[in-house]
Motif scaffolding. Structure first.
Motif, short mmCIF file in Angstrom:
data_model
loop_
_atom_site.label_atom_id
_atom_site.label_comp_id
_atom_site.label_asym_id
_atom_site.label_seq_id
_atom_site.Cartn_x
_atom_site.Cartn_y
_atom_site.Cartn_z
N CYS A 82 0.83 -1.21 0.00
CA CYS A 82 0.00 0.00 0.00
C CYS A 82 0.87 1.26 0.00
O CYS A 82 0.67 2.18 0.79
CB CYS A 82 -0.96 -0.01 1.18
SG CYS A 82 -2.25 -1.27 1.05
N ASN A 83 1.84 1.27 -0.92
CA ASN A 83 2.76 2.41 -1.09
C ASN A 83 3.52 2.75 0.19
O ASN A 83 3.80 3.91 0.47
CB ASN A 83 2.02 3.64 -1.61
CG ASN A 83 1.50 3.43 -3.01
OD1 ASN A 83 1.84 2.46 -3.68
ND2 ASN A 83 0.64 4.33 -3.47
N SER A 84 3.82 1.74 0.97
CA SER A 84 4.65 1.77 2.20
C SER A 84 3.87 2.07 3.47
O SER A 84 4.46 2.36 4.51
CB SER A 84 5.83 2.75 2.09
OG SER A 84 5.52 4.05 2.53
N SER A 85 2.54 1.95 3.44
CA SER A 85 1.79 2.08 4.68
C SER A 85 2.18 0.97 5.66
O SER A 85 2.13 1.17 6.88
CB SER A 85 0.29 2.02 4.41
OG SER A 85 -0.13 3.16 3.70
N PHE A 86 2.58 -0.18 5.14
CA PHE A 86 3.11 -1.24 6.00
C PHE A 86 4.24 -1.96 5.29
O PHE A 86 4.32 -1.97 4.06
CB PHE A 86 2.01 -2.23 6.41
CG PHE A 86 1.45 -3.04 5.28
CD1 PHE A 86 2.01 -4.28 4.95
CD2 PHE A 86 0.36 -2.60 4.55
CE1 PHE A 86 1.50 -5.04 3.91
CE2 PHE A 86 -0.15 -3.35 3.50
CZ PHE A 86 0.41 -4.58 3.19
#
Length: 285
Positions: A68-72
């Protein structure tokens, strides 16, 4: 020191799409060889965690995941980074979008949901079009659910990692999304992140971009900056191209507005092997 291939999925590692095999056999052989030589592969994607499980199954090797584009970020099956929206930040954004633009669909991705939509498609054309598209996705297809109350509840009480806003189909709507992305980045620059991806805009918590996620990964594992190769094809990959300029690769089918930020182009993902072999000389034929 190990090397790292940080790759986008759709349009990149998943190009061209293999609806049964997920990834081409040539790319699989290359990545297995790369990992077996003591290196790492990390997927840097807008997709949710389900994709990571599919890739590991296909490669039969460990693969890290910046989702998620670096959310996790997931390493060895465990989250080492976990950011999600504060409802006070994202609710005003959704209200603004719905009042200022004609949208075809709005989805969220969360810890518990792959794709959850707030409302149905507004025309039969888009409903039929989505179902046809979904049918032909094969192994790439994610679970899609529609629930207005579920969407609102997830925003206010769940761990929501990303919002996807669809403007429509075709080149005209790609341009609409691109222009809206520029405006929204100014209006909400202090609360959330926006990135353009074709006919869609992707929204993530503040500070969550592909480049920031990869920098977190680099520092967490003490990896040399110059040992990271980044590969992508769309607007949300530009931040990686800028951050890892020397070893940045864009797929040849990407629009010029994206490819101009990368130092190299690839017709197919597997072509990256030639560059890696030449530069490192440490992977046996």
């Amino acid at each position: 020191m190990c090397k790292v291939i940080a790759t986008d999925l759709d349009g990149t590692l998943f190009y061209p799409k293999r609806t049964r095999r997920l990834i081409s056999s040539k790319s699989v052989r290359f990545l297995r060889k790369f990992i077996d030589a003591g290196n790492r592969v990390v997927c840097v994607t807008g997709r949710n965690i389900r994709a990571n499980n599919l890739i590991i199954k296909r490669l039969k090797r460990p693969v890290d995941f910046i989702g998620c584009n670096s959310s996790f970020i997931v390493h060895d099956g465990k989250k080492i980074k976990d950011d999600y929206f504060n409802p006070n930040d994202i609710n005003p954004v959704i209200e603004y979008l719905e009042s200022h633009y004609k949208l075809r669909a709005v989805w969220l991705m969360s810890e518990d949901k792959e794709f959850l939509s707030k409302y149905n498609f507004d025309t039969l054309f888009y409903y039929i079009g989505y179902n046809l598209w979904s049918f032909f996705q094969g192994v790439y297809n994610d679970k899609f659910t529609i629930s207005k109350t579920g969407f609102i509840n997830e925003i206010n009480h769940g761990k929501v990692y990303k919002i996807m806003v669809m403007f429509g189909l075709g080149e005209k709507n790609k341009e609409r999304a691109k222009q809206a992305n520029k405006e929204l980045r100014e209006v909400f620059k202090d609360s959330v992140e926006f990135s353009w991806s074709g006919e869609m805009i992707e929204i993530t918590p503040k500070g969550c971009s592909k480049a920031n996620g990869l920098k977190f990964y680099e520092e967490y594992f003490n990896i040399n900056h110059s040992d990271i190769y980044v590969v992508g094809d769309s607007g949300n990959d530009i931040s990686m191209f800028n951050e890892y300029k020397e070893n940045s690769f864009c797929m040849a089918h990407a629009p010029l507005s994206v490819s101009k930020y990368a130092s190299h182009t690839l017709k197919k993902f597997k072509d990256l092997e030639n560059y890696v072999m030449k530069k490192e000389g440490k992977i046996d034929e």
